[in-house]
Design an enzyme around this catalytic site. Structure first.
Site, short mmCIF file in Angstrom:
data_model
loop_
_atom_site.label_atom_id
_atom_site.label_comp_id
_atom_site.label_asym_id
_atom_site.label_seq_id
_atom_site.Cartn_x
_atom_site.Cartn_y
_atom_site.Cartn_z
N HIS A 68 1.07 -0.83 0.00
CA HIS A 68 0.07 -0.34 -0.34
C HIS A 68 0.75 1.25 -0.02
CE1 HIS A 68 1.08 0.19 4.28
NE2 HIS A 68 0.66 -0.94 4.61
N GLU A 69 0.53 1.89 -0.38
CA GLU A 69 0.95 3.53 -0.22
C GLU A 69 2.16 3.70 0.56
OE1 GLU A 69 2.67 7.03 -1.28
OE2 GLU A 69 1.30 5.28 -2.35
N HIS A 129 4.35 1.25 2.52
CA HIS A 129 5.48 0.42 1.70
C HIS A 129 6.09 1.02 0.34
CE1 HIS A 129 2.70 -2.71 2.87
NE2 HIS A 129 4.03 -3.41 3.38
#
Length: 293
Positions: A36-37, A39
């Site tokens: 997701h953002e 990461h």
């Protein structure tokens, strides 16, 4: 650019050796996938500081103390690879469990102190699994830099400790917790929330913020934590495993806010365990006292 997918450590080391001959600086971002953002923000930070970036994808069975939790963990390698290509990561290293833990594997890395309490109490063996796999991934990648998110704040302390204790020449860099627009800390586990649970989930961060404000305003630690736990349950969470105040620097338990601190929480919403943390600044009186000392 495309992101190369590598599954065998010998191939990874061959590529890294070639980069070393070119004098390139290398970073690694360890993950369990379902990116997701949060990461991707770590990948972008790594790209800003290194010439080459390796993102690891390994759902580590040794850090799960619940077989059902391991089975339910999302596995989305195809989508993960596309996301990594979109931000410019150079390699997705996705070894199998048999590659990481070959037959006869008999070594465990265990970090005392910072692994105790909090998630260490409620997930027995979890941090041994984390420490063991992170040690392997750092040694396999030979990275100069490794990036971890602050959302897993206790894990970050465990990794920093093992790197210092084992003289692993990798600098550990922390990235801030990334949040959804409503304040919920980004997590791969959020995908397991029902619509109703997803609506309630942001209350966890809201209550952390309010508890921090209460502490900064001079409320006693015991009173603030009790009120916080009650508020979490009132918000629809079924169980609060812990809500604690710990020293930001070493996770020591705190009874008064006399140095930078961190509120840490783990709570269950339906069948999903959510964790979060929030930094607590010194109360104004304490800050003025330290400045004058």
């Amino acid at each position: 650019m495309s992101t190369a997918i590598v599954r065998i450590v010998s191939e990874l080391r061959s590529i890294v050796a070639a980069w070393r001959r070119e004098g390139l600086r290398i970073a690694v971002v360890p993950t369990m996938g379902a990116l997701h953002e949060g990461h991707l923000s770590l990948v972008r930070a790594a790209l800003a500081k290194a010439d080459r970036v390796i993102v690891t994808l390994f759902v580590n069975p040794r850090q799960f103390n619940n077989a059902a939790d391991l089975a339910a963990y999302p596995r989305t390698e195809h989508d993960d690879a596309a996301k990594l290509a979109s931000v410019g990561a150079h390699i997705l290293y996705a070894p199998s469990a048999a590659d990481i833990y070959p037959q006869g594997f008999a070594t465990t890395v265990s970090v005392a102190g910072v692994s105790e309490g909090l998630c260490g109490t409620f997930r027995p063996g979890h941090f041994d699994g984390v420490a063991t796999v992170v040690t392997k991934l750092l040694l396999q990648s030979g990275a100069d830099l490794a990036f971890f998110g602050e959302k897993d704040f206790q894990q970050l302390h465990v990794v920093r400790r093992l790197v210092r204790d084992l003289d692993i020449p990798t600098e550990i860099i922390a990235g801030p917790t990334m949040r959804e627009a409503d304040g919920l800390a980004m997590s791969s586990r959020n995908a397991r929330l029902s619509l109703a649970e997803r609506y309630r989930a942001p209350h966890l961060a809201e209550i952390l913020v309010q508890t921090a404000r209460d502490l900064i305003s001079g409320a006693s630690v015991q009173r603030a934590l009790t009120d916080g736990r009650e508020a979490i349950l009132a918000a629809g969470f079924s169980k609060v495993e812990y809500l604690e105040l710990r020293a930001d620097s070493d996770l020591a338990p705190m009874l008064i806010v006399d140095r930078p601190a961190r509120l840490l929480v783990a709570a269950w919403l339906g069948e999903t365990r959510l964790i979060d943390n929030f930094q607590v600044a010194l109360p104004r009186a304490a800050a003025l006292h330290q400045a004058a000392a």
